[in-house]
Design a protein around this motif. Structure first.
Motif, PDB file in Angstrom:
ATOM      1  N   HIS A  71       7.767  61.149  37.112  1.00 30.03           N
ATOM      2  CA  HIS A  71       8.051  59.983  36.265  1.00 30.03           C
ATOM      3  C   HIS A  71       7.544  58.725  36.960  1.00 30.03           C
ATOM      4  O   HIS A  71       7.269  58.741  38.165  1.00 30.03           O
ATOM      5  N   HIS A  73       8.397  55.846  38.335  1.00 30.56           N
ATOM      6  CA  HIS A  73       9.115  54.913  39.205  1.00 30.56           C
ATOM      7  C   HIS A  73       8.302  54.811  40.505  1.00 30.56           C
ATOM      8  O   HIS A  73       7.685  55.778  40.927  1.00 30.56           O
ATOM      9  N   ASP A  75       9.020  54.934  43.571  1.00 29.67           N
ATOM     10  CA  ASP A  75       9.265  55.889  44.674  1.00 29.67           C
ATOM     11  C   ASP A  75       8.682  57.275  44.375  1.00 29.67           C
ATOM     12  O   ASP A  75       8.799  58.176  45.205  1.00 29.67           O
ATOM     13  N   HIS A  76       8.020  57.420  43.219  1.00 26.03           N
ATOM     14  CA  HIS A  76       7.385  58.696  42.855  1.00 26.03           C
ATOM     15  C   HIS A  76       5.882  58.550  42.584  1.00 26.03           C
ATOM     16  O   HIS A  76       5.174  59.552  42.540  1.00 26.03           O
ATOM     17  N   HIS A 158      16.862  60.155  32.565  1.00 27.53           N
ATOM     18  CA  HIS A 158      16.711  59.145  33.626  1.00 27.53           C
ATOM     19  C   HIS A 158      16.375  57.802  32.994  1.00 27.53           C
ATOM     20  O   HIS A 158      15.324  57.224  33.250  1.00 27.53           O
ATOM     21  N   ASP A 181      14.118  63.050  38.925  1.00 24.47           N
ATOM     22  CA  ASP A 181      15.270  62.134  38.939  1.00 24.47           C
ATOM     23  C   ASP A 181      16.018  62.292  37.624  1.00 24.47           C
ATOM     24  O   ASP A 181      15.438  62.116  36.553  1.00 24.47           O
TER      25      ASP A 181
HETATM   26 ZN   LIG Z   1      13.434  57.454  39.227  1.00 28.17          ZN
END
Ligand SMILES: [Zn+2]
Ligand SMILES: [Zn+2]
Length: 291
Positions: A71, A73, A75-76, A158, A181
């Motif tokens: 996804h 975000h 941090d990904h 999420h 997540d």
């Molecule tokens: Zn996330």
């Protein structure tokens, strides 16, 4: 770790980055993984640090066949573009899979680096990176299959990220499922049914609030209330993770994408709430751990 991978028989999962959230400077890097099977590498998620961590495994940069994103975000996905690693010699045949608008994001990234790519190509007489194959995954279902692995996706919860995906990788010798997540959802238990390994995000609620207060006190631009509301609406308390692993009947549960990603919480404290429900092996993820 390099020896463990080199001598490994069969498919190995390396947890490259195991921290939740887009916070730089911690011992644990943001979320990323690589699966290594028959000399081919499959990368899942590209948080900040993925390229260095990948290099630390000793797996050659010529090995990646596919990159998967759960996804959008930071941090990904924040290091997805840099990992394309044209400079490192990653094959230009690498494919990327993930939620829309991954095609647009990929071409925008390559455009943003066009001047640099062209200088480098001219300098070293290399074929410039024009584009890579991107396959968008908008929904649950089959994602891809090659001679090593069959990959499928599931939609998780999420908000407001849509879609946020989990993935299951069925290799010839073992199957590995990832929650991505999510709040605790039945879809992940269904997807992971009978898998050898389930990598699930995990939140230790008693430590989250004090962590959030500390972050806000240090000047993170968010209110405690808004941050806690996000955590509860978007992530999985570790006891619920144990329940899902038990329902799925997996052999091994890996707790990762740890919230809060601080080293002061012992592995036993992480494990205990999940172990109330799940009687199989529970591993608390650390960066560069080989599973
Ligand atoms: Zn996330
Ligand atoms: Zn995350």
């Amino acid at each position: 770790m390099k020896a463990a991978l080199k001598d490994a028989k069969g498919t190995k999962l390396v947890l490259l980055g195991t921290a939740a959230g887009p916070v730089p400077g911690r011992p644990r890097k943001m979320t990323s993984h690589v699966m290594f099977s028959n000399g081919a590498a499959y990368v899942l998620d590209c948080g900040l640090g993925v390229t260095d961590r990948f290099a630390e495994t000793g797996i050659p940069f010529s090995a990646p066949r596919s990159i998967f994103i759960t996804h959008h975000h930071f941090d990904h996905n924040v290091e997805y573009g840099p990992l394309l690693g044209w400079v490192q010699g990653m094959p230009l045949t690498v494919r990327a899979y993930g939620p829309p608008p991954l095609k647009q994001m990929t071409s925008d990234y390559i455009s943003s680096m066009r001047t640099t790519i062209n200088f480098w190509a001219e300098d070293l007489k290399m074929k410039p990176l024009e584009t890579i194959d991107v396959i968008e995954v908008p929904d649950a279902g089959p994602v891809m299959q090659d001679d090593n692995v069959k990959v499928s996706s599931v939609v998780v919860e999420h908000p407001p990220v849509k879609p946020a995906l989990g993935y299951r990788f069925d290799f010839h010798d073992r199957s590995i499922a990832f929650s991505g997540d999510t709040t605790p959802v039945e879809a992940v238990a269904q997807m992971a049914k009978g898998a050898d390994v389930l990598v699930h995000e995990a939140m230790y609620v008693p430590a989250v609030e004090s962590y959030v207060k500390d972050q806000v006190a240090k000047g993170r631009p968010v209110s405690v209330e808004a941050f806690m509301a996000h955590m509860k609406a978007d992530h999985s308390p570790v006891e619920d993770v144990g329940r899902i692993a038990a329902e799925a009947g997996v052999k091994t549960l890996v707790l990762s994408h740890l919230t809060p990603a601080v080293d002061s919480i012992s592995d036993d404290v992480w494990r205990a709430p999940a172990a109330k429900y799940f009687k199989g092996e529970i591993i608390v993820a650390r960066d560069l751990m080989v599973v």
